[in-house]
Design a protein around this motif. Structure first.
Motif, short mmCIF file in Angstrom:
data_model
loop_
_atom_site.label_atom_id
_atom_site.label_comp_id
_atom_site.label_asym_id
_atom_site.label_seq_id
_atom_site.Cartn_x
_atom_site.Cartn_y
_atom_site.Cartn_z
N ALA A 55 0.83 -1.20 0.00
CA ALA A 55 0.00 0.00 0.00
C ALA A 55 0.87 1.26 0.00
CB ALA A 55 -0.93 0.00 1.20
N MET A 56 1.97 1.21 0.76
CA MET A 56 2.86 2.37 0.81
C MET A 56 3.50 2.61 -0.56
SD MET A 56 4.65 2.05 4.56
CE MET A 56 5.20 3.75 4.50
N LEU A 57 3.91 1.52 -1.23
CA LEU A 57 4.54 1.68 -2.54
C LEU A 57 3.56 2.23 -3.57
CD1 LEU A 57 6.73 -1.56 -2.72
CD2 LEU A 57 7.49 0.80 -2.36
N LEU A 58 2.32 1.74 -3.53
CA LEU A 58 1.31 2.28 -4.44
C LEU A 58 1.05 3.75 -4.14
CD1 LEU A 58 -1.30 -0.65 -4.63
CD2 LEU A 58 0.26 0.13 -6.43
N GLY A 59 1.04 4.09 -2.85
CA GLY A 59 0.87 5.49 -2.47
C GLY A 59 2.02 6.35 -2.97
N MET A 60 3.24 5.80 -2.92
CA MET A 60 4.39 6.54 -3.41
C MET A 60 4.31 6.73 -4.93
SD MET A 60 7.48 4.92 -1.14
CE MET A 60 7.45 5.02 0.66
N VAL A 61 3.81 5.71 -5.63
CA VAL A 61 3.63 5.84 -7.08
C VAL A 61 2.64 6.96 -7.39
CG1 VAL A 61 2.73 4.69 -9.14
CG2 VAL A 61 4.24 3.44 -7.58
N ALA A 62 1.55 6.99 -6.61
CA ALA A 62 0.56 8.06 -6.82
C ALA A 62 1.17 9.42 -6.55
CB ALA A 62 -0.65 7.82 -5.91
N MET A 63 2.00 9.50 -5.51
CA MET A 63 2.64 10.78 -5.21
C MET A 63 3.68 11.15 -6.28
SD MET A 63 3.03 10.85 -1.05
CE MET A 63 3.58 9.17 -0.84
N ALA A 64 4.29 10.14 -6.88
CA ALA A 64 5.23 10.41 -7.98
C ALA A 64 4.49 11.01 -9.17
CB ALA A 64 5.95 9.12 -8.37
N VAL A 65 3.26 10.52 -9.38
CA VAL A 65 2.45 11.10 -10.48
C VAL A 65 2.15 12.57 -10.18
CG1 VAL A 65 0.21 11.00 -11.62
CG2 VAL A 65 1.45 8.88 -11.12
N VAL A 66 1.82 12.86 -8.92
CA VAL A 66 1.56 14.24 -8.53
C VAL A 66 2.80 15.10 -8.75
CG1 VAL A 66 0.98 15.77 -6.60
CG2 VAL A 66 -0.20 13.60 -6.87
N ARG A 98 6.60 12.86 -1.84
CA ARG A 98 5.99 13.69 -2.88
C ARG A 98 6.85 14.91 -3.20
NH1 ARG A 98 0.76 15.74 -0.75
NH2 ARG A 98 2.17 17.24 0.25
N ASP A 99 7.24 15.63 -2.16
CA ASP A 99 7.97 16.88 -2.40
C ASP A 99 9.40 16.63 -2.83
OD1 ASP A 99 5.75 18.40 -1.83
OD2 ASP A 99 6.20 18.51 0.30
N SER A 100 10.01 15.54 -2.36
CA SER A 100 11.36 15.22 -2.84
C SER A 100 11.32 14.89 -4.33
CB SER A 100 11.93 14.04 -2.05
OG SER A 100 12.12 14.38 -0.71
N LEU A 101 10.31 14.11 -4.74
CA LEU A 101 10.18 13.79 -6.16
C LEU A 101 9.88 15.06 -6.97
CD1 LEU A 101 8.14 10.47 -5.99
CD2 LEU A 101 10.55 10.74 -6.63
N THR A 102 9.09 15.95 -6.37
CA THR A 102 8.80 17.21 -7.05
C THR A 102 10.07 18.02 -7.26
OG1 THR A 102 6.57 17.28 -6.10
CG2 THR A 102 7.48 19.36 -6.90
N VAL A 103 10.89 18.11 -6.22
CA VAL A 103 12.15 18.85 -6.32
C VAL A 103 13.04 18.23 -7.39
CG1 VAL A 103 14.29 19.40 -5.10
CG2 VAL A 103 12.08 19.71 -3.96
N VAL A 104 13.15 16.89 -7.38
CA VAL A 104 13.99 16.21 -8.37
C VAL A 104 13.46 16.44 -9.78
CG1 VAL A 104 14.76 13.95 -9.19
CG2 VAL A 104 14.81 14.48 -6.75
N PRO A 161 8.09 23.17 -2.31
CA PRO A 161 8.32 21.78 -1.86
C PRO A 161 9.66 21.62 -1.14
CG PRO A 161 8.48 21.92 -4.25
CD PRO A 161 7.91 23.22 -3.77
N LEU A 162 10.67 22.40 -1.56
CA LEU A 162 11.95 22.32 -0.88
C LEU A 162 11.82 22.78 0.57
CD1 LEU A 162 14.96 21.69 -1.17
CD2 LEU A 162 15.32 24.05 -1.88
#
Length: 604
Positions: free
Chosen positions: A35-46, A158-164, A307-308
């Motif tokens: 569930a956490m990994l799926l949540g992280m995938v969703a946050m990566a999409v965001v 989410r925010d780390s992926l956004t920054v990257v 996000p930073l």
């Protein structure tokens, strides 16, 4: 765990590194990792949609404006904005739901594990810890971990992926300008590592003070009668205020330390923006960048700041969560009671033997019990007498293995108690004390505590305990809720309800610890009558400072300084004219004096 809140709860008192704590939490996270990994995938999409915003602006500025532009660019902007908003909203909802689902399951696992460990902790754990400290750990501190799993991890991912993602887009637009932004990040990381150490220490010390503040409230609530009678309100208010002020000081220190991150980050980001704008103006003069590219770069750079900042600001709650994790793992690491041997015990015959039993509480050169030996035959009533501190209560606490003797053996039916299953051993013992413990439940549930409720057996136990008429007069009968620790019942009723519980259990061995010492004469008469019925056919160990209640005992053991110095019947001990006779004489004289005083008062 702490000792009355004087130190943080964890057994592991050293400052465990964050990665070590996460490794300890991993077994609880692993079952819900999907569930956490799926949540992280969703946050990566965001996170991926963030870079779409400046890209849309770039395309619109470079191709969508002007009379000569036709075709797809007319609809590109509105459609792209709607699609980005839809994908972003869907990803945010899915990510938040999945992360909350997994974290709440982890919270449940941790809380159940903590409560289970508390239930099976040895008796010295409850002597060492305060109720407020344990409650704080199980009920409140575990929520700090929930906040980490939901808020902190969500923000970090989410925010780390956004920054990257935004950094990647910035490199794509203009790598020279992006290098200026990238240089700032290591500086921010170094700065945060310094702040991190201080926050971790302040959080741990703040938690220690929180436990102490909770203990003050617990003591004041529990002893409210003493506080009021002795006019101790001012003292308790002062004690609470001093601790609250200390806690406020630590909270402000954490605010100051944690608050440094945001303004410093903003200042460094502003410097970078000033340099970027200056260089971009120079590049535009030589046609090295377009208006759309510059606006897109500036927009992406502004988008990366928020996000930073959130990633940096997450440090303080993260440290709180890690401190809470230390507390939780400290409770989970508490040792459990020994389970005993494999030998079952359906129902004991009631023979109890103490063979050269010694015990001390870990104090050097101090033995609470010193080579105590005696045998109680099935159905025999053994009374324990002696001055305070002689070891009477300690002796009976060894029988159900609340503690283990430091020397000698205790046997039931000629078998060492260590060989029995612990649950079977304790199933043979009923315990009635002056400190009655009742639960905020119905009368029937309190009588049948630990067993299935059989209403016929409950009614029979209440009848034997001389409590039937009292319960029948209550609005809901046996379903009446007694309140916290039986606060809705009188002292005598509470004591008789405890006796009814012992009758319901029908154990062959009975321990009575000062069961009538705190009652008035009428209540004592009812309770004593119930005890007479309860003791029939049971091996009984009785502790009583009021010697008149043990005169009918088959045998009286007189303890002094942890040793049996006299034993015999009441008449034999009086004839012997030793310690028991002296104690009896003191109580008899005191009773005569009280009676004379009451008679004088009546005459007056």
């Amino acid at each position: 765990m702490s000792i009355q809140g004087n130190s943080p709860i964890p057994t592991v008192a050293k400052q465990a590194a964050t990665q070590d704590l996460m490794a300890r939490l991993w077994p609880y996270v692993k079952p819900h990792l999907w569930a956490m990994l799926l949540g992280m995938v969703a946050m990566a999409v965001v996170a991926s949609t963030e870079a779409g915003i400046p890209h849309v602006l770039q395309q619109l500025l470079d191709h969508g404006f002007g009379a000569h532009e036709r075709g797809i660019w007319r609809w590109y902007g509105p459609v792209a904005v709607v699609l980005l908003a839809f994908v972003r909203g869907l990803g945010q909802y899915a990510g938040n739901y999945l992360m909350s689902l997994s974290s709440n399951r982890i919270l449940l696992d941790l809380r159940l594990k903590m409560f289970d460990r508390m239930l099976h902790a040895p008796a010295d754990f409850f002597q060492r810890e305060t109720a407020s400290t344990i409650i704080n750990a199980i009920v409140f501190e575990v929520n700090q971990v929930l906040n980490v799993l939901v808020g902190v991890i969500t923000t970090l991912v989410r925010d780390s992926l956004t920054v990257v993602g935004l950094l990647g887009y910035l490199f794509y637009l203009n790598w020279r300008l992006t290098m200026i932004v990238a240089v700032i990040l290591p500086g921010i990381g170094w700065l945060m590592s310094k702040i991190n150490r201080r926050l971790r220490r302040l959080n741990r010390e703040s938690q220690m003070l929180t436990n102490q503040l909770s203990y003050i409230v617990e003591e004041t609530v529990g002893g409210y009668k003493v506080v009021k009678v002795h006019n101790g309100e001012a003292y308790e208010q002062g004690r609470f205020e001093r601790m609250s002020r200390r806690l406020r000081g630590y909270q402000m220190r954490m605010t100051v330390s944690g608050g440094l991150a945001q303004p410093l980050t903003q200042f460094l980001a502003s410097l970078a923006m000033a340099v970027v704008i200056g260089i971009a103006v120079v590049q535009s003069a030589s046609d090295q960048t377009s208006v759309g590219s510059f606006v897109a770069f500036l927009t992406a750079m502004l988008l990366i700041i928020s996000p930073l900042k959130r990633v940096i600001d997450v440090n303080q709650p993260l440290q709180r969560g890690m401190t809470a994790a230390e507390l939780i793992l400290g409770l989970i690491d508490e040792p459990v009671e020994p389970k005993g041997g494999d030998q079952p015990l359906a129902r004991s015959a009631g023979k109890v033997q103490f063979d050269q039993v010694s015990f001390n509480y870990g104090v050097a050169d101090s033995s609470t019990l010193d080579r105590v030996s005696f045998t109680a035959a099935p159905g025999e009533m053994i009374a324990l007498a002696g001055p305070s501190g002689a070891g009477k209560t300690t002796l009976v606490n060894l029988l159900p293995r609340f503690f283990n003797p430091t020397g000698g053996r205790i046997l039931i039916d000629d078998v060492p108690v260590e060989d029995y299953r612990l649950a079977d051993l304790r199933g043979q013992i009923a315990f009635v004390s002056q400190d009655v413990v009742l639960f905020n439940d119905s009368i029937a549930a309190n009588v049948a505590y630990g067993q299935a409720i059989d209403h016929e057996r409950v009614a029979s136990a209440l009848r034997v305990a001389n409590l039937s008429d009292t319960v029948a007069a209550m609005p809901n009968g046996v379903d009446t809720i007694v309140g916290g620790n039986g606060m809705r019942l009188s002292g005598g009723q509470r004591q008789r309800l405890a006796i009814a519980r012992a009758i319901y259990k029908d154990a062959p061995i009975l321990i009575l610890d000062e069961a009538t010492s705190a009652l008035d004469s009428e209540s004592e008469r009812y309770v004593q009558a119930a005890l007479e019925v309860l003791m029939q056919g049971r091996t009984t160990l009785v502790i009583a400072h009021r010697l008149s209640t043990i005169e009918r005992a088959d045998r009286i053991l007189v303890l002094e300084a942890g040793r049996i110095v006299e034993q015999g019947s009441h008449a034999e001990l009086l004839k012997h004219n030793g310690l028991y006779a002296n104690l009896h004489k003191i109580q008899f004289q005191k009773t005569d004096a009280e009676v004379g005083s009451e008679a004088s008062a009546v005459q007056d």
